[in-house]
Motif scaffolding. Structure first.
Motif, PDB file in Angstrom:
ATOM      1  N   TYR A 176      10.357  -0.109   2.181  1.00 43.72           N
ATOM      2  CA  TYR A 176       9.349   0.727   1.531  1.00 43.72           C
ATOM      3  C   TYR A 176       8.024  -0.006   1.649  1.00 43.72           C
ATOM      4  CZ  TYR A 176      13.509   2.795  -0.640  1.00 43.72           C
ATOM      5  OH  TYR A 176      14.737   3.382  -0.870  1.00 43.72           O
ATOM      6  N   ASP A 234       4.444  -0.955   0.646  1.00 35.32           N
ATOM      7  CA  ASP A 234       3.816  -0.948  -0.667  1.00 35.32           C
ATOM      8  C   ASP A 234       2.910   0.271  -0.818  1.00 35.32           C
ATOM      9  OD1 ASP A 234       3.467  -2.931  -3.081  1.00 35.32           O
ATOM     10  OD2 ASP A 234       1.472  -2.102  -2.644  1.00 35.32           O
ATOM     11  N   LYS A 235       3.016   0.912  -1.959  1.00 34.17           N
ATOM     12  CA  LYS A 235       2.263   2.156  -2.197  1.00 34.17           C
ATOM     13  C   LYS A 235       0.753   1.944  -2.176  1.00 34.17           C
ATOM     14  CE  LYS A 235       5.953   4.554  -4.496  1.00 34.17           C
ATOM     15  NZ  LYS A 235       6.199   5.891  -4.056  1.00 34.17           N
ATOM     16  N   ASP A 236       0.290   0.711  -2.396  1.00 33.13           N
ATOM     17  CA  ASP A 236      -1.143   0.418  -2.361  1.00 33.13           C
ATOM     18  C   ASP A 236      -1.616  -0.011  -0.971  1.00 33.13           C
ATOM     19  OD1 ASP A 236      -1.424   0.995  -5.089  1.00 33.13           O
ATOM     20  OD2 ASP A 236      -0.922  -1.069  -5.658  1.00 33.13           O
ATOM     21  N   ASN A 237      -0.769   0.144   0.031  1.00 33.72           N
ATOM     22  CA  ASN A 237      -1.097  -0.300   1.382  1.00 33.72           C
ATOM     23  C   ASN A 237      -2.328   0.412   1.933  1.00 33.72           C
ATOM     24  OD1 ASN A 237      -0.614  -1.565   4.019  1.00 33.72           O
ATOM     25  ND2 ASN A 237      -0.195   0.537   4.650  1.00 33.72           N
ATOM     26  N   THR A 238      -3.215  -0.372   2.526  1.00 33.17           N
ATOM     27  CA  THR A 238      -4.366   0.183   3.233  1.00 33.17           C
ATOM     28  C   THR A 238      -4.374  -0.285   4.691  1.00 33.17           C
ATOM     29  OG1 THR A 238      -5.760  -1.673   2.545  1.00 33.17           O
ATOM     30  CG2 THR A 238      -5.780   0.306   1.136  1.00 33.17           C
ATOM     31  N   GLN A 270      11.959   7.530   0.783  1.00 27.40           N
ATOM     32  CA  GLN A 270      10.795   7.845  -0.046  1.00 27.40           C
ATOM     33  C   GLN A 270       9.620   8.128   0.871  1.00 27.40           C
ATOM     34  OE1 GLN A 270      10.238   4.545  -2.766  1.00 27.40           O
ATOM     35  NE2 GLN A 270      12.292   4.755  -3.619  1.00 27.40           N
ATOM     36  N   ASP A 271       8.527   8.585   0.296  1.00 29.11           N
ATOM     37  CA  ASP A 271       7.331   8.880   1.088  1.00 29.11           C
ATOM     38  C   ASP A 271       6.825   7.665   1.855  1.00 29.11           C
ATOM     39  OD1 ASP A 271       7.366  11.498   0.201  1.00 29.11           O
ATOM     40  OD2 ASP A 271       5.822  11.173  -1.325  1.00 29.11           O
ATOM     41  N   ASN A 272       7.092   6.475   1.345  1.00 34.27           N
ATOM     42  CA  ASN A 272       6.607   5.244   1.966  1.00 34.27           C
ATOM     43  C   ASN A 272       7.697   4.512   2.757  1.00 34.27           C
ATOM     44  OD1 ASN A 272       7.940   4.674  -0.467  1.00 34.27           O
ATOM     45  ND2 ASN A 272       6.727   2.845  -0.870  1.00 34.27           N
ATOM     46  N   SER A 273       8.802   5.196   3.062  1.00 32.97           N
ATOM     47  CA  SER A 273       9.880   4.588   3.852  1.00 32.97           C
ATOM     48  C   SER A 273       9.466   4.434   5.305  1.00 32.97           C
ATOM     49  CB  SER A 273      11.136   5.453   3.793  1.00 32.97           C
ATOM     50  OG  SER A 273      11.765   5.367   2.545  1.00 32.97           O
ATOM     51  N   ARG A 274       9.843   3.297   5.877  1.00 36.40           N
ATOM     52  CA  ARG A 274       9.658   3.051   7.309  1.00 36.40           C
ATOM     53  C   ARG A 274      10.805   2.175   7.786  1.00 36.40           C
ATOM     54  NH1 ARG A 274       4.605   4.239   9.792  1.00 36.40           N
ATOM     55  NH2 ARG A 274       5.886   3.908  11.648  1.00 36.40           N
ATOM     56  N   HIS A 278       8.751  -3.582   0.583  1.00 38.03           N
ATOM     57  CA  HIS A 278       9.799  -3.742  -0.418  1.00 38.03           C
ATOM     58  C   HIS A 278      11.143  -3.468   0.243  1.00 38.03           C
ATOM     59  CE1 HIS A 278       6.866  -3.904  -3.733  1.00 38.03           C
ATOM     60  NE2 HIS A 278       6.161  -3.150  -2.909  1.00 38.03           N
TER      61      HIS A 278
END
Length: 107
Positions: free
Chosen positions: A52, A54-58, A80-84, A101
């Motif tokens: 996952y 991080d949701k704050d990734n830029t 999840q939306d941030n899965s890769r 994560h």
């Protein structure tokens, strides 16, 4: 050398120097980061390097290939939306500081 942070489900973090051109998965495997199984060795055919981001990734990430998208529907931890797939994230100078994560389970 870019630093990638791997966060375990219990919050323990490993900050690893990863060679540019290697994948986030390869950086984990070469440095003994637990939880990245990588059964197929980075061939995008197993889904056991799921992370996952991080949701704050830029940080700029490559677009998801349809094969990666399909495999993420079959991972043992929920997509999840941030899965890769970490094998599909090549490390470059721009990814320095990326935080991923590690899911609870890969198999």
């Amino acid at each position: 050398m870019p630093k990638i942070t791997y966060t375990q489900p219990d919050g323990v973090q490993s900050v690893v120097d990863v060679n540019e051109g290697d994948s986030v998965m390869r950086g984990a495997v070469l440095n003994g980061v637990p939880g990245i199984v990588a059964q197929c060795g980075g061939g995008a055919s197993c889904g056991t390097c799921h992370v996952y981001v991080d949701k704050d990734n830029t940080k700029p990430l490559p677009e998801m290939h349809p094969v990666e998208d399909e495999l993420l529907h079959c991972t043992s931890s929920p997509r999840q939306d941030n899965s890769r797939l970490s094998c599909q994230l090549p490390v470059s100078a721009e990814l320095d500081g990326l935080v991923v994560h590690v899911p609870e389970t890969q198999i």
